[in-house]
Scaffold this active site. Structure first.
Site, PDB file in Angstrom:
ATOM      1  N   HIS A 281      -4.073  11.882  13.059  1.00 27.35           N
ATOM      2  CA  HIS A 281      -4.743  11.173  11.957  1.00 27.35           C
ATOM      3  C   HIS A 281      -5.515  12.173  11.071  1.00 27.35           C
ATOM      4  O   HIS A 281      -6.650  12.521  11.370  1.00 27.35           O
ATOM      5  CB  HIS A 281      -5.704  10.141  12.575  1.00 27.35           C
TER       6      HIS A 281
ATOM      7  N   ASN B 144     -11.611   8.655   0.651  1.00 30.08           N
ATOM      8  CA  ASN B 144     -10.376   9.397   0.945  1.00 30.08           C
ATOM      9  C   ASN B 144      -9.117   8.591   0.598  1.00 30.08           C
ATOM     10  O   ASN B 144      -8.031   8.911   1.061  1.00 30.08           O
ATOM     11  CB  ASN B 144     -10.361   9.870   2.408  1.00 30.08           C
TER      12      ASN B 144
ATOM     13  N   GLN C  82      -6.625   6.102  19.585  1.00 25.03           N
ATOM     14  CA  GLN C  82      -6.780   7.485  19.148  1.00 25.03           C
ATOM     15  C   GLN C  82      -7.888   8.160  19.932  1.00 25.03           C
ATOM     16  O   GLN C  82      -8.974   7.584  20.015  1.00 25.03           O
ATOM     17  CB  GLN C  82      -7.070   7.534  17.650  1.00 25.03           C
TER      18      GLN C  82
ATOM     19  N   ARG D 156      -3.102   1.694   9.844  1.00 25.39           N
ATOM     20  CA  ARG D 156      -3.585   1.704  11.225  1.00 25.39           C
ATOM     21  C   ARG D 156      -2.397   1.495  12.155  1.00 25.39           C
ATOM     22  O   ARG D 156      -1.522   0.657  11.878  1.00 25.39           O
ATOM     23  CB  ARG D 156      -4.624   0.586  11.482  1.00 25.39           C
TER      24      ARG D 156
HETATM   25  P1  NDP Z   1      -8.918  -1.311  -0.038  1.00 27.75           P
HETATM   26  O1  NDP Z   1      -9.985  -2.215   0.469  1.00 27.75           O
HETATM   27  O2  NDP Z   1      -9.030  -0.790  -1.432  1.00 27.75           O
HETATM   28  O3  NDP Z   1      -7.509  -2.030   0.043  1.00 27.75           O
HETATM   29  C1  NDP Z   1      -7.125  -2.821   1.088  1.00 27.75           C
HETATM   30  C2  NDP Z   1      -6.150  -3.846   0.539  1.00 27.75           C
HETATM   31  O4  NDP Z   1      -5.530  -4.518   1.622  1.00 27.75           O
HETATM   32  C3  NDP Z   1      -6.811  -4.894  -0.324  1.00 27.75           C
HETATM   33  O5  NDP Z   1      -6.113  -4.995  -1.557  1.00 27.75           O
HETATM   34  C4  NDP Z   1      -6.645  -6.138   0.526  1.00 27.75           C
HETATM   35  O6  NDP Z   1      -6.444  -7.297  -0.200  1.00 27.75           O
HETATM   36  C5  NDP Z   1      -5.358  -5.864   1.237  1.00 27.75           C
HETATM   37  N1  NDP Z   1      -5.129  -6.742   2.384  1.00 27.75           N
HETATM   38  C6  NDP Z   1      -5.998  -7.123   3.342  1.00 27.75           C
HETATM   39  N2  NDP Z   1      -5.380  -7.942   4.216  1.00 27.75           N
HETATM   40  C7  NDP Z   1      -4.103  -8.079   3.779  1.00 27.75           C
HETATM   41  C8  NDP Z   1      -2.988  -8.819   4.246  1.00 27.75           C
HETATM   42  N3  NDP Z   1      -3.086  -9.588   5.335  1.00 27.75           N
HETATM   43  N4  NDP Z   1      -1.825  -8.733   3.557  1.00 27.75           N
HETATM   44  C9  NDP Z   1      -1.733  -7.968   2.439  1.00 27.75           C
HETATM   45  N5  NDP Z   1      -2.783  -7.254   1.938  1.00 27.75           N
HETATM   46  C10 NDP Z   1      -3.939  -7.312   2.607  1.00 27.75           C
HETATM   47  O7  NDP Z   1      -8.806  -0.112   0.997  1.00 27.75           O
HETATM   48  P2  NDP Z   1      -8.035   1.259   0.882  1.00 27.75           P
HETATM   49  O8  NDP Z   1      -6.787   1.042   0.086  1.00 27.75           O
HETATM   50  O9  NDP Z   1      -8.955   2.332   0.470  1.00 27.75           O
HETATM   51  O10 NDP Z   1      -7.692   1.495   2.416  1.00 27.75           O
HETATM   52  C11 NDP Z   1      -6.814   0.602   3.113  1.00 27.75           C
HETATM   53  C12 NDP Z   1      -6.760   0.942   4.577  1.00 27.75           C
HETATM   54  O11 NDP Z   1      -6.156   2.214   4.761  1.00 27.75           O
HETATM   55  C13 NDP Z   1      -8.126   1.076   5.263  1.00 27.75           C
HETATM   56  O12 NDP Z   1      -8.652  -0.158   5.641  1.00 27.75           O
HETATM   57  C14 NDP Z   1      -7.794   1.937   6.446  1.00 27.75           C
HETATM   58  O13 NDP Z   1      -7.343   1.145   7.526  1.00 27.75           O
HETATM   59  C15 NDP Z   1      -6.647   2.794   5.949  1.00 27.75           C
HETATM   60  N6  NDP Z   1      -7.084   4.165   5.675  1.00 27.75           N
HETATM   61  C16 NDP Z   1      -6.493   5.201   6.363  1.00 27.75           C
HETATM   62  C17 NDP Z   1      -6.926   6.485   6.184  1.00 27.75           C
HETATM   63  C18 NDP Z   1      -6.254   7.625   6.876  1.00 27.75           C
HETATM   64  O14 NDP Z   1      -6.836   8.710   6.972  1.00 27.75           O
HETATM   65  N7  NDP Z   1      -5.040   7.459   7.351  1.00 27.75           N
HETATM   66  C19 NDP Z   1      -8.066   6.810   5.318  1.00 27.75           C
HETATM   67  C20 NDP Z   1      -8.507   5.677   4.532  1.00 27.75           C
HETATM   68  C21 NDP Z   1      -8.076   4.408   4.760  1.00 27.75           C
HETATM   69  P3  NDP Z   1      -7.577  -8.072  -0.975  1.00 27.75           P
HETATM   70  O15 NDP Z   1      -8.773  -7.169  -1.032  1.00 27.75           O
HETATM   71  O16 NDP Z   1      -6.876  -8.272  -2.269  1.00 27.75           O
HETATM   72  O17 NDP Z   1      -7.826  -9.273  -0.174  1.00 27.75           O
END
Ligand code: NDP
Length: 399
Positions: A333, A147, A314, A285
């Site tokens: 959400h 998603n 939530q 989140r």
């Molecule tokens: P990804 O794993 O593709 O992306 C997460 C990114 O966050 C990665 O690039 C990671 O960096 C980066 N990251 C982690 N820690 C840090 C930090 N301390 N500072 C900066 N960047 C950081 O996941 P998605 O993009 O698919 O999803 C991200 C988040 O969105 C999910 O974990 C979830 O919490 C939320 N989400 C919400 C939804 C909703 O319905 N509202 C649905 C789907 C997701 P790297 O990997 O480069 O270390």
């Protein structure tokens, strides 16, 4: 018989739908980076159906009962006398969605002596105490990418609706007014603004790509830098830390997972480093932002607007300040639970279960915790520890 507990949100107040607004959902071949969509051997639902609510059962009942499992589906997940707590002691698998999370705290994991697998039917496994899962050897998996694009669309919608002051203007129509000055006194163009994302993973990058045609200046910060050609194509400014990015941005969108490193990242100190009148859109989140600091910043004018769809806990208690703070555009959400997304995460959940029952490896990109440590996507994007503290507050929603 072994047991699977599936915690899902309630059916619509008017009952489970008998028909839908549209007859189909587009059939996608691949995700933007080439990753294949979920590949279960079979599905027992029609894409486009409501699968995420209790009666939808993620389309899993037939399949799980054929495997010899008892399936318990419930929305009753919070408080010591909840169905989830009562059913946990002999559960082998727990499935829930971040929209209506089964908070799998260390206490619950300890109580679930037979627990082997926790599946997030969606993305973001912060509702599980990952440290406790590692210590107990419980596998945690989620449906990576299912998603991410859905959320990025929601982010763009929320950026535009905050900056252009859409929701209050819509409300004037409902109130039978024609109050143009009231509507436009907080309305701006996005064009020319500095828009930055905290994290440029699947969602963050999709937001950057979608915002580019609005002729904005794009910024990002992340633990790993994007490839040079992507930075060039989108004309991105990279910031090594979040502080340097928020100082120059008019709009900040938060797209990183919640883990100990990002919990409370947007506290009073960081918010005060932002430009006065900046906007925050957080669909990542709720706990990444300090609840009360956000409400105070909206009241003082330090922030011009805040929108998102994620809360903590939530469901959010009825007196949660984000329900009533000024200039917000919150939804429950929902961004990752469109009917389109549900078809993908239901299929992905089935794929994970098929692998589990057949003793085949779960895709590495779906793994968060495995073999007592962070694994797959979990090892890349999370840090060890626990982010479920305070989740028992979710029981207050019922009161
Ligand atoms: P990804 O794993 O593709 O992306 C997460 C990114 O966050 C990665 O690039 C990671 O960096 C980066 N990251 C982690 N820690 C840090 C930090 N301390 N500072 C900066 N960047 C950081 O996941 P998605 O993009 O698919 O999803 C991200 C988040 O969105 C999910 O974990 C979830 O919490 C939320 N989400 C919400 C939804 C909703 O319905 N509202 C649905 C789907 C997701 P790297 O990997 O480069 O270390």
């Amino acid at each position: 018989m072994a047991k699977v507990i599936c915690v899902l949100y309630d059916d619509p107040v008017g009952g489970y739908p008998k028909s839908y607004a549209r007859d189909d959902v587009p059939k996608l071949e691949r995700y933007p980076d080439g990753q294949t969509l979920p590949t279960p051997k079979k599905i027992d639902f029609k894409p486009g159906q409501l699968l995420g609510s209790v009666s939808g059962e993620l389309g899993l009942r037939k399949f799980l009962e054929k495997q010899g499992y008892t399936l318990v589906v419930t929305s009753d997940k919070d408080g010591k006398d909840s169905t989830l707590d009562r059913e946990l002691p002999d559960a082998e698998i727990v499935i829930s969605q971040p929209f209506w999370p089964a908070y799998m705290t260390a206490e619950r994991i300890a109580k679930a002596k037979k627990l082997k697998l926790i599946i997030t039917a969606g993305i973001g496994s912060d509702h599980t105490d990952l440290q406790a899962a590692m210590e107990r050897g419980v596998t945690v998996a989620e449906v990576t990418y299912c998603n991410s694009i859905s959320v990025s669309e929601h982010v763009v919608m929320m950026i535009l609706s905050l900056v252009r002051n859409y929701i209050p203007s819509y409300e004037w129509v409902i109130k039978k007014g024609w109050n143009i000055a009231d509507c436009v006194e907080r309305s701006y163009d996005v064009e020319g603004m500095n828009v930055g994302t905290v994290a440029a993973g699947r969602i963050g990058l999709a937001v950057l790509k979608r915002m580019k045609p609005f002729d904005v200046k794009l910024h990002y910060t992340d633990r790993h830098r994007l490839p040079k050609e992507v930075e060039k194509e989108l004309n991105l400014t990279y910031h090594p830390d979040v502080e340097s990015m928020v100082r120059v941005c008019d709009v900040v969108t938060i797209n990183c997972p919640l883990h100990p490193e990002t919990e409370n990242l947007f506290n009073e100190k960081l918010i005060n480093k932002m430009k006065r009148g900046a906007y925050i859109v957080n669909t990542a989140r709720g706990k990444i932002c300090d609840r009360d600091a956000i409400a105070r910043a909206l009241k003082s004018g330090q922030l011009a607007g805040y929108a998102g769809d994620v809360w903590f806990p939530q469901p959010a208690p009825k007196d949660h300040p984000w329900r009533t703070m000024p200039h917000h555009g919150m939804t429950p959400h929902i961004s990752g639970s469109s009917l389109s997304a549900q078809a993908r995460y239901a299929a992905g959940t089935r794929e994970i279960l098929e692998c589990w029952f057949d003793n085949r490896p779960i895709r590495n990109e779906y793994l968060i915790v495995d073999g007592g440590k962070l694994a797959g996507v979990g090892a890349h994007s999370y840090s060890a520890g626990n982010a479920t503290g305070g989740s028992e507050e979710a029981a207050r929603f019922k009161k």
